[in-house]
Design an enzyme around this catalytic site. Structure first.
Site, PDB file in Angstrom:
ATOM      1  N   ASP A  37       0.860  -1.182   0.000  1.00 34.05           N
ATOM      2  CA  ASP A  37       0.000   0.000   0.000  1.00 34.05           C
ATOM      3  C   ASP A  37       0.902   1.239   0.000  1.00 34.05           C
ATOM      4  O   ASP A  37       1.879   1.308   0.744  1.00 34.05           O
ATOM      5  CB  ASP A  37      -0.898  -0.021   1.249  1.00 34.05           C
ATOM      6  CG  ASP A  37      -2.069   0.924   1.121  1.00 34.05           C
ATOM      7  OD1 ASP A  37      -3.217   0.455   1.139  1.00 34.05           O
ATOM      8  OD2 ASP A  37      -1.842   2.156   1.008  1.00 34.05           O
ATOM      9  N   ASN A  94     -12.755  -3.325   3.184  1.00 38.95           N
ATOM     10  CA  ASN A  94     -13.647  -2.181   3.345  1.00 38.95           C
ATOM     11  C   ASN A  94     -14.693  -2.282   2.234  1.00 38.95           C
ATOM     12  O   ASN A  94     -14.341  -2.478   1.066  1.00 38.95           O
ATOM     13  CB  ASN A  94     -12.870  -0.868   3.210  1.00 38.95           C
ATOM     14  CG  ASN A  94     -11.922  -0.656   4.374  1.00 38.95           C
ATOM     15  OD1 ASN A  94     -12.219  -1.042   5.508  1.00 38.95           O
ATOM     16  ND2 ASN A  94     -10.774  -0.059   4.115  1.00 38.95           N
ATOM     17  N   HIS A 107     -10.085  -5.797  -2.737  1.00 41.04           N
ATOM     18  CA  HIS A 107      -8.730  -5.966  -2.188  1.00 41.04           C
ATOM     19  C   HIS A 107      -8.833  -6.253  -0.712  1.00 41.04           C
ATOM     20  O   HIS A 107      -9.648  -5.666   0.002  1.00 41.04           O
ATOM     21  CB  HIS A 107      -7.857  -4.741  -2.453  1.00 41.04           C
ATOM     22  CG  HIS A 107      -8.480  -3.441  -2.050  1.00 41.04           C
ATOM     23  ND1 HIS A 107      -9.428  -2.798  -2.821  1.00 41.04           N
ATOM     24  CD2 HIS A 107      -8.321  -2.671  -0.952  1.00 41.04           C
ATOM     25  CE1 HIS A 107      -9.804  -1.691  -2.216  1.00 41.04           C
ATOM     26  NE2 HIS A 107      -9.157  -1.589  -1.069  1.00 41.04           N
ATOM     27  N   HIS A 109      -6.928  -5.974   2.697  1.00 38.60           N
ATOM     28  CA  HIS A 109      -5.796  -5.339   3.389  1.00 38.60           C
ATOM     29  C   HIS A 109      -5.188  -6.360   4.349  1.00 38.60           C
ATOM     30  O   HIS A 109      -5.928  -7.053   5.077  1.00 38.60           O
ATOM     31  CB  HIS A 109      -6.286  -4.164   4.243  1.00 38.60           C
ATOM     32  CG  HIS A 109      -6.840  -3.000   3.476  1.00 38.60           C
ATOM     33  ND1 HIS A 109      -6.119  -1.846   3.262  1.00 38.60           N
ATOM     34  CD2 HIS A 109      -8.046  -2.797   2.891  1.00 38.60           C
ATOM     35  CE1 HIS A 109      -6.849  -0.978   2.584  1.00 38.60           C
ATOM     36  NE2 HIS A 109      -8.039  -1.524   2.348  1.00 38.60           N
TER      37      HIS A 109
HETATM   38  P1  AMP Z   1      -9.723   1.164   0.397  1.00 38.69           P
HETATM   39  O1  AMP Z   1      -9.772   2.532   1.002  1.00 38.69           O
HETATM   40  O2  AMP Z   1     -10.151   0.054   1.301  1.00 38.69           O
HETATM   41  O3  AMP Z   1     -10.435   1.139  -0.940  1.00 38.69           O
HETATM   42  O4  AMP Z   1      -8.197   0.881   0.131  1.00 38.69           O
HETATM   43  C1  AMP Z   1      -7.508   1.413  -0.944  1.00 38.69           C
HETATM   44  C2  AMP Z   1      -6.071   1.418  -0.551  1.00 38.69           C
HETATM   45  O5  AMP Z   1      -5.291   1.579  -1.736  1.00 38.69           O
HETATM   46  C3  AMP Z   1      -5.668   2.554   0.388  1.00 38.69           C
HETATM   47  O6  AMP Z   1      -5.105   2.013   1.572  1.00 38.69           O
HETATM   48  C4  AMP Z   1      -4.667   3.351  -0.418  1.00 38.69           C
HETATM   49  O7  AMP Z   1      -3.617   3.859   0.375  1.00 38.69           O
HETATM   50  C5  AMP Z   1      -4.173   2.326  -1.407  1.00 38.69           C
HETATM   51  N1  AMP Z   1      -3.651   2.844  -2.649  1.00 38.69           N
HETATM   52  C6  AMP Z   1      -4.096   3.906  -3.373  1.00 38.69           C
HETATM   53  N2  AMP Z   1      -3.377   4.040  -4.499  1.00 38.69           N
HETATM   54  C7  AMP Z   1      -2.454   3.041  -4.485  1.00 38.69           C
HETATM   55  C8  AMP Z   1      -1.403   2.648  -5.378  1.00 38.69           C
HETATM   56  N3  AMP Z   1      -1.168   3.297  -6.525  1.00 38.69           N
HETATM   57  N4  AMP Z   1      -0.639   1.580  -5.023  1.00 38.69           N
HETATM   58  C9  AMP Z   1      -0.872   0.923  -3.876  1.00 38.69           C
HETATM   59  N5  AMP Z   1      -1.840   1.243  -3.009  1.00 38.69           N
HETATM   60  C10 AMP Z   1      -2.617   2.287  -3.303  1.00 38.69           C
END
Ligand code: AMP
Ligand code: ZN
Length: 120
Positions: A37, A94, A107, A109
């Site tokens: 992340d 989430n 995804h 986490h």
């Molecule tokens: P969610 O808020 O559960 O949809 O999680 C999305 C996650 O993706 C967040 O924790 C972000 O920090 C992460 N994220 C956003 N852009 C990227 C990226 N380019 N590479 C890796 N993680 C990312």
């Protein structure tokens, strides 16, 4: 084509999976990828994503049961790889805006490496 299978050009995680957007991969197979992340909430914070585009857990079907199970097996292995399997870690989906979902490609986490409070 099934919208869940088709690669979505507007989806950041589909682009990462295709190698069109940079990321730090930590695991990859036919069904899933895992990458770090970019805004880690703990010393260990990786995301396990199916290679097929499924927007949220709400869109998961019975036919995806093996995929979901595999995502948890990969999460478990990553916890070992990052040495948090004994100290503790959290796996989180989430689902939708009220739970903080910002990217609509499923995804899981995997978060650990510090004490995690509950409730989150
Ligand atoms: P969610 O808020 O559960 O949809 O999680 C999305 C996650 O993706 C967040 O924790 C972000 O920090 C992460 N994220 C956003 N852009 C990227 C990226 N380019 N590479 C890796 N993680 C990312
Ligand atoms: Zn996608």
């Amino acid at each position: 084509m099934d919208y869940r299978v088709e690669m979505q050009s507007s989806c950041l995680f589909c682009r990462i999976i295709r190698g069109e957007s940079p990321s730090q991969f930590v695991y990859q197979d036919q069904l899933v990828v895992a990458f770090k992340d970019t805004r880690p909430q703990a010393p260990v914070h990786v995301l396990v994503c199916p290679t097929k585009h499924i927007p949220t857990l709400n869109d998961v079907q019975e036919e995806d049961n093996a995929l979901l199970s595999h995502m948890f097996q990969v999460a478990k292995s990553l916890a070992v790889q990052f040495s948090v399997h004994e100290t503790g870690y959290r796996t989180v989906f989430n689902v939708n805006a009220g739970a903080g979902q910002t990217i609509y490609h499923l995804h899981l986490h995997v978060i650990g490496g510090r004490l995690l409070s509950w409730p989150p």
